[in-house]
Design an enzyme around this catalytic site. Structure first.
Site, mmCIF file in Angstrom:
data_model
loop_
_atom_site.group_PDB
_atom_site.id
_atom_site.type_symbol
_atom_site.label_atom_id
_atom_site.label_comp_id
_atom_site.label_asym_id
_atom_site.label_seq_id
_atom_site.Cartn_x
_atom_site.Cartn_y
_atom_site.Cartn_z
ATOM 1 C CE LYS A 264 -3.251 2.663 2.829
ATOM 2 N NZ LYS A 264 -4.245 2.623 3.939
ATOM 3 C CG ASP A 269 -5.515 7.978 4.504
ATOM 4 O OD1 ASP A 269 -6.172 8.470 3.809
ATOM 5 O OD2 ASP A 269 -5.473 7.169 5.083
ATOM 6 C CE LYS A 276 -6.533 9.005 7.816
ATOM 7 N NZ LYS A 276 -7.373 7.840 8.487
ATOM 8 C CG ASP A 287 -1.840 5.468 4.397
ATOM 9 O OD1 ASP A 287 -1.609 4.455 5.529
ATOM 10 O OD2 ASP A 287 -2.973 5.871 4.145
ATOM 11 C CD GLU A 348 -6.729 5.261 2.169
ATOM 12 O OE1 GLU A 348 -7.518 5.445 3.115
ATOM 13 O OE2 GLU A 348 -5.601 4.978 2.764
ATOM 14 N NE ARG A 350 -10.912 -1.125 3.389
ATOM 15 C CZ ARG A 350 -11.500 -1.326 4.785
ATOM 16 N NH1 ARG A 350 -12.459 -1.969 4.844
ATOM 17 N NH2 ARG A 350 -10.918 -0.748 5.915
#
Ligand code: BES
Ligand code: MN
Ligand code: ZN
Length: 501
Positions: A264, A269, A276, A287, A348, A350
């Protein structure tokens, strides 16, 4: 990079700026650990007593500096705690040695050369000390004007390691390659997200590929659109920094197996439209830690010349809110053809991983392992130092757990309970990107599983906890990016090469 040498010189006569010795507990007594006999002699056999007077207890994590007596070339002695001494003739636990060496290297920041007179009874001990020292001698100063104050220890000499012995030489070379690759991952993780965009990350992979003879292919936003990578595109579409999918491949002519690693790589993020709140976004440059670990592990496999093919897939995108961003409620058509209703744009990881897993599956590797800072739920479950392992094969999951243990990475097996799947049922699409809140880490794992090719052994490492260390440094773990899972992945590749998996 810190230089590493194996030295046959005696501790007393070696030219160095500091001498590192081990201090252990034997019952109630403090003892100088084997390997530092000459140092103790220079103190007239009273080194342990002197250290005790200075308040040392031999506990792990402890470091005590003292000036050298006449008779030692190095002006400073640094004693690091090793905890309880093992039975006579037995080695200290590898992780104990690794952490003690790391503590020593960190304490010696600003020093040029240190000689490590720690208990090295076998090549594995030398590997542990070397790894710990090289990982501890890490500082991220690329963006600081006055970086000199944090100059990592420049040279590590291991005493007691046999430089002409094949096993010792191999152990040192392996430790150096692995530690340098972990530090490469840390650098990428620590690099600010305004500079480490998906394109910049892809360029770094291309440069390393050139240097180490790896085949690197980069799909840019045009190629991703043409290929139908709706997951990666859907996450990246809100950002001015477009997404990339990178394939970085190491092949060995005699390889019998191919291991695919999927990372990933969310370079930042923000959560996207499901933004967030402050307090949850300050460290989200981390991330992309999964992609960094995958990248470094492929390069490490190449540097070690392992007899296995290792293909890395870096799913790179920036998750940002904007007028062009994916909305909660949008449906994405994934690379696999499946449709996904995006209920929360902060789930996001996944989405980008799903496309990369489908793509990786097309090559029919013997196994796929994905690595991701995927869920806060995994951090709630396992804390900040332990990653979760899920898999579609119990034996493979157990094997990875044992490998992680062996290399000194904390991990724990987690289930993929089938009953959690229905929470992701969508009235509009084939699946939603969110399910029940409880067991959120397992829900994410179940989502990923849907995109793994039929019959392929697959494991998922959720490194959201250990990828980025916010507390005070300890052992060989610095603040910031840790390089979590690289050691596990490299050992996994070695086991695969050896035909043991
Ligand atoms: N990158 C985060 C997960 C994360 C959390 C990594 C803390 C490192 C530290 C991930 O993309 C995320 O936001 N996950 C959500 C999923 C949820 C919306 C279903 C989460 O865990 O809250
Ligand atoms: Mn997120
Ligand atoms: Zn994320």
């Amino acid at each position: 990079m810190t230089a590493l040498t194996l030295s046959t010189a005696g501790a007393a006569t070696l030219r160095a700026d500091a001498l590192v010795v081990g201090l252990a507990k034997s019952g109630k007594a403090l003892v100088v650990a084997p390997g530092a006999e000459a140092v103790d002699k220079a103190f007239d056999g009273r080194l342990a007593a002197v250290l005790e007077t200075l308040g040392a207890s031999g506990a792990e994590g402890e470091a005590t500096k003292l000036p050298s007596p006449a008779g030692l070339k190095a002006p400073v002695v640094l004693a690091v705690g090793l905890g309880a001494a093992p039975e006579d003739g037995e080695s200290f636990d590898a992780e104990t040695l690794r952490r003690a060496a790391g503590t020593a290297a960190r304490t010696l920041t600003g020093t040029k050369k240190a000689a490590f007179a720690l208990p090295i009874l076998a090549a594995e001990d030398a590997a542990a000390v070397a790894e710990g020292a090289l990982l501890g001698a890490y500082a991220y100063t690329a963006y600081q004007e006055n970086a000199d104050a944090k100059k990592p220890l420049a040279e590590v000499a291991l005493l007691g390691a046999k430089p002409r012995d094949k096993a010792y030489k191999a152990a040192a070379e392996r430790a150096q390659a692995v530690a340098e690759e972990i530090n490469r991952a840390r650098d990428l993780i620590n690099q600010p997200p305004n500079d480490l965009t998906p394109a910049a990350f892809a360029a770094a992979a291309q440069a390393a590929g050139k240097e180490h003879g790896l085949k690197v292919q980069v799909l840019d936003e045009k190629a991703l659109t043409k290929g139908g990578f709706g997951g990666i595109l859907g996450v990246g579409v809100g950002s001015v920094n477009p997404p990339r999918l990178v394939r970085i491949a190491y092949t060995h002519p005699k390889a019998e197996k191919t291991l695919a690693l999927v990372g990933k790589g969310i370079t930042y993020d923000s959560g996207g439209i499901s933004l967030k709140p402050a307090g949850h976004n300050e460290t989200m440059k981390c991330d992309m830690s999964g992609a960094a670990a995958v990248f470094s592990s492929v390069v490490a496999a190449a540097r070690l010349g392992l007899e296995v093919n290792v293909t890395g897939w870096l799913a790179l995108a920036e998750n940002m809110p904007s007028g062009s961003a994916t909305r909660p409620g949008d449906v994405l058509r994934m690379y696999s053809g499946k449709t996904v209703e995006v209920l929360n744009t902060d789930a996001e990881g996944r989405l980008v991983l799903a496309d990369a897993l489908t793509k990786a599956s097309e090559e029919h590797p013997d196994a796929i392992v994905d690595v991701a800072t995927l869920t806060g739920a995994m951090v709630l479950a396992l804390g900040n130092r332990t990653f979760g392992i899920m898999a579609n094969d119990d034996d493979y999951r157990t094997a990875i757990h044992e490998i992680a243990d062996e290399v000194g990475e904390q991990s724990w097996p987690m289930p993929l309970p089938a009953d959690l799947r229905k929470g992701m049922d969508s009235p509009t699409a084939d699946i939603a990107n969110m399910g029940e809140r409880m067991g959120g880490g397992l829900v994410a794992g179940l989502f990923l599983q849907e995109f793994v090719g039929e019959g392929i052994t697959w494991a998922h490492l959720d490194i959201a906890g250990p990828a980025f260390h916010e507390g005070a440094p300890y052992g060989y773990t610095p603040k910031g990016g840790t390089g979590s899972s690289v050691r596990t992945l490299v050992k996994l590749a070695e086991r695969t090469a050896a035909g043991e998996l």
